[in-house]
Design an enzyme around this catalytic site. Structure first.
Site, mmCIF file in Angstrom:
data_model
loop_
_atom_site.group_PDB
_atom_site.id
_atom_site.type_symbol
_atom_site.label_atom_id
_atom_site.label_comp_id
_atom_site.label_asym_id
_atom_site.label_seq_id
_atom_site.Cartn_x
_atom_site.Cartn_y
_atom_site.Cartn_z
ATOM 1 N N GLN A 48 -8.693 15.562 1.773
ATOM 2 C CA GLN A 48 -8.222 15.719 0.401
ATOM 3 C C GLN A 48 -9.359 16.125 -0.530
ATOM 4 O OE1 GLN A 48 -6.616 11.794 -0.055
ATOM 5 N NE2 GLN A 48 -8.464 10.887 0.807
ATOM 6 N N HIS A 79 -5.562 -4.416 -8.683
ATOM 7 C CA HIS A 79 -6.318 -5.156 -7.670
ATOM 8 C C HIS A 79 -6.072 -6.660 -7.743
ATOM 9 C CE1 HIS A 79 -8.810 -1.296 -7.562
ATOM 10 N NE2 HIS A 79 -8.132 -1.372 -6.442
ATOM 11 N N ASP A 101 -2.957 -0.753 0.863
ATOM 12 C CA ASP A 101 -3.361 -0.221 -0.439
ATOM 13 C C ASP A 101 -3.458 1.291 -0.262
ATOM 14 O OD1 ASP A 101 -4.602 0.544 -2.758
ATOM 15 O OD2 ASP A 101 -6.271 -0.871 -2.591
ATOM 16 N N THR A 139 -2.291 5.541 -0.713
ATOM 17 C CA THR A 139 -1.930 6.569 -1.684
ATOM 18 C C THR A 139 -0.411 6.768 -1.602
ATOM 19 O OG1 THR A 139 -2.407 8.214 -0.022
ATOM 20 C CG2 THR A 139 -4.157 7.726 -1.566
#
Lengths: 283, 486
Positions: free
Chosen positions: A31, A62, A155, A157
């Site tokens: 990416q 978080h 966690d 994308t």
């Protein structure tokens, strides 16, 4: 200079932040990675042009992805974190002395390197001796583990691009297998608001509910994410996030948090009707 | 032979030039560059519609190519090492049929393995050629038909010295290759043509690491599915000829059945794909081979599954193996291949090429991404965890020796009657029964129906295979020859 970062939050909605300086740009195998110094949100990490983390609002994400499961089961010792290249999730987890081992599996090593250099606010605890970094596909990593973890935090994308595999039935099934008999899975669960995000959210919910007896969803407010209305999934083999919450025990730990407290822990599981309906549609 | 520039793509270049000329179309197709069919244009895209044009002087004509199509065919012939390459727009099925009909007239014999694709036997119905079947070897453990043993081919040749040609699969659907060089040399010594079904072998022409291609061993004709591993559009294909096979006669045979309105979408896709393969094929198939090998290793780590490869080579019926194929044996986890195929699609949104009784095949290509390979492996791991069961009771072999009573053409056109399929044992089939894919007939016209075959058909149905071939779409009845015809 009139320099603005723009992200499409839906095909017809844009979100924009004024940029002071473009600190970093690079392209990994997976990416495009950028770090911006913004006027309002401090340093911002974007992947393929989508905001991942900002210094100003990262605490919300978080805090809520870590302390909710940690307060539900005080005996969590071994954790698998998937994704989370910015380090913020690990930073929160390392606040707990009782945690013995954290495996963090991030597909893109370059994200970690960039965050260590430009966003130490989140990446500061990646060198903690309990943290073991693995740079590989999360779907592949979890395949070879069985009955090993007390908690898995996904966690990730979004459900397109490199994170796609982390929204699949095979991934959630492999997570189920990798968890101990009282294990908990918490995942980034997309947003219920814009149509495309809501479809991703429903798909994720449908795929998780097939495996875990306890499947709840809780919500947070993150200003820089599309619509600001964001969800996390809480799935577990045994623990209920509200009935099993031991608020006193967690409060006695005396941890400093900016968003999380045991009241909001309970409150975040109260969902608006339209979200409830979307979830019920796929249950 | 003059060296052509594989950088060129004459059909694409002619279409681009034609678009720039802004010619006013008073010819077919009637959608007139898409303007006359807005919904279709919105769906397929304007670029696509503007090159859906008719044959005309600047764009040549597929039934008798003299300019840009001819040039593109010459380039393809050079790239594949053939004397000539025909662009085919009615699938590899039509290429296989053209091969058989070019080589054999009615009543002439052709030697072939029984595990051919339905298109080859259909060619026999059309042409009246007589099949001489060579039983392929069978791997008992995997339950798959293999290649032909050279000794079996030799026996068939000696017993049928009047046969005109021999047809070979290179490779089979599962990636298995016969000894092409030995069989070709043998056939040529006996004056027979060698026809090769390379529906699954396009990539052999562009890799030093893969099994031998038909043209490289001196075979006479080959049908090459460019749209499979070659990257062109579905339904586009190549027919290659070599040696003494007449280009003009082959073209006449092709024109018996091929459309006179060849699609320029398909033709240009062949042209552009040939260019890409000629320039980048080695690199592309090296990558595909690596991806297949990685996935095979990961699947074998799961345990239970067997993703097989070149270790199967035995010097004869598995002379070589196409390592870009990802074939996986599933019976050890207690599931039929077709069951795994269905679970992958229904539960995991993963579509693979096919599942038969004992195996699945996942098609790996240059379009695959690493993360998708991980999904496939993880889904297979999950299927084992969630669904594996005792393997007893699963059928363990796939190939049944046929009893051929009549030629396919005679049986297909004979007087016939319809029977409930379960009452048909002992009779002679007038039609096909097969699971599709892979499309290899369980019964072909002219073959005797046996209880073993009926049991096998029932088993395939029970496991959820998609069955086809009979006039009755539910495969509950079958057409058989009238007793008087026997």
């Amino acid at each position: 200079m009139n320099f603005w970062f723009v992200e499409n939050h839906s095909p017809n909605v844009k979100f924009s932040m004024r940029v002071i300086e473009h600190l970093y740009t690079g392209k990994s195998e997976f990416q495009k990675i950028d770090v911006l110094q913004t006027a309002e949100f401090g340093r911002v990490l974007t992947l393929d042009g989508y905001v991942m983390v900002t210094e100003k609002d990262e605490f919300i994400y978080h805090d809520m992805i870590t302390h909710v499961p940690m307060a539900t089961n005080p005996d969590i010792k071994k954790i698998l974190v998937i994704g989370a290249g910015d380090g913020g999730t690990v930073r929160e987890l390392t606040k707990y002395d009782r945690i013995e081992h954290i495996d963090m599996v991030e597909i893109d090593e370059m994200v970690v390197d960039v965050c260590k250099e430009f966003i130490p606010q989140t990446a500061s605890k990646l060198d903690d001796p309990r943290v073991h970094l693995h740079f590989e596909d999360g779907l592949k990593f979890v395949r070879s583990h069985e009955n090993e973890y007390d908690l898995i935090i996904v966690d990730s994308t979004d459900p397109f691009g490199p994170g796609e595999g982390l929204f699949t039935r095979e991934f959630y099934g492999n997570c189920y297998k990798a968890l101990k008999e009282d294990g908990i899975l918490v995942n980034q669960h997309e947003s219920p608001f814009y149509e495309e995000d809501a479809l991703g959210m429903q798909r994720a919910h449908k795929r998780i509910t097939g495996f875990f007896p306890v499947c709840k969803v809780y919500q947070v407010h993150i200003p820089t994410y599309p619509s600001g209305h964001w969800l996390f999934g809480f799935a577990s083999k045994k623990f209920d996030p509200i009935n099993d919450l031991n608020a006193d025990a967690w409060n006695q730990l005396g941890l400093q948090t900016k968003y999380y407290n045991t009241d909001i822990h309970v409150g975040s599981f109260a969902l608006p009707n339209y979200v409830k309906e979307q979830l019920e549609d796929v249950e | 032979m003059k060296i052509l520039s594989q950088q060129k793509a004459p059909i694409m270049e002619a279409l681009n030039k034609y678009k720039k000329m802004r010619v006013v179309p008073f010819d077919v197709p009637g959608h007139k560059r898409g303007r006359g069919n807005e919904e279709l244009t919105a769906f397929l895209g304007e670029n696509c519609m503007t090159v859906d044009v008719n044959s005309m002087k600047p764009l040549d004509n597929l039934i008798h190519p003299v300019s840009v199509i001819r040039e593109a065919e010459d380039l393809a012939a050079e790239a594949f090492g053939a004397k000539h390459a025909f662009f085919m727009v009615n699938g590899t099925t039509s290429a296989v049929q053209a091969m058989v009909m070019t080589a054999c007239k009615a009543g002439e014999k052709i030697i072939m393995p029984r595990n051919v694709h339905r298109s080859a036997i259909n060619a026999l119905i059309l042409s009246g050629a007589v099949p001489v079947y060579v039983n392929p070897g069978v791997n008992k453990e995997l339950g798959i038909p293999l290649g032909m043993a050279v000794a079996d081919v030799e026996k068939a040749i000696l017993e049928n010295p009047d046969a005109k040609a021999i047809l070979i699969n290179n490779p089979t659907y599962y990636g298995i290759c016969s000894n092409m060089q030995a069989i070709t040399d043998l056939a040529h010594r006996h004056g027979m043509l060698v026809l090769v079904d390379e529906a699954h072998g396009t990539h052999f022409y562009f890799s030093d690491e893969l099994p031998a291609s038909a043209m490289s061993v001196g075979a006479d004709m080959a049908s090459v599915s460019m749209h499979k591993s070659g990257g062109s559009l579905t339904q586009s294909s190549l027919l290659l000829i070599n040696n003494e096979v007449s280009e003009g006669y082959t073209r006449q045979i092709i024109n018996l059945t091929q459309t006179t309105s060849g699609s320029y979408l398909l033709l240009s896709s062949l042209d552009i794909s040939r260019k890409n393969l000629a320039l980048n094929g080695q690199e592309i198939f090296r990558k595909v081979g690596q991806m297949a090998q990685y996935t095979r290793d990961e699947i074998n780590k799961i345990g239970g599954y067997y993703a097989f490869s070149e270790e199967l080579r035995n010097g004869d019926t598995i002379y070589d193996f196409d390592t870009t194929k990802l074939s996986v044996h599933t019976l050890e986890i207690g599931l039929a291949g077709v069951e795994v195929y269905d679970i992958l699609r229904d539960e995991y949104d993963i579509q693979i090429e096919f599942g038969d009784i004992g195996n699945i095949l996942a098609y790996i290509s240059v379009g695959d991404r690493r993360l998708d390979l991980e999904r496939l492996v993880s889904a297979l791991a999950e299927i084992k965890r969630r669904y594996s069961q005792d393997k007893s009771g699963l059928f363990d072999h796939e190939y049944i020796n046929p009893q051929v009573v009549y030629t396919p053409q005679k049986a297909f056109y004979a007087l016939k009657e319809t029977l409930p399929i379960n009452d048909s044992a002992g009779r002679i089939a007038s039609e096909f029964v097969m699971a599709y894919p892979p499309g290899i007939p369980i019964l072909a016209p002219g073959e005797r129906i046996t209880p073993e075959i009926l049991q096998y058909i029932q088993y395939c149905k029970d496991k959820g295979s998609f069955m086809t071939g009979t006039e009755d779409s539910k495969i509950e009845h079958i057409n058989v020859l009238k007793e008087a015809e026997k």
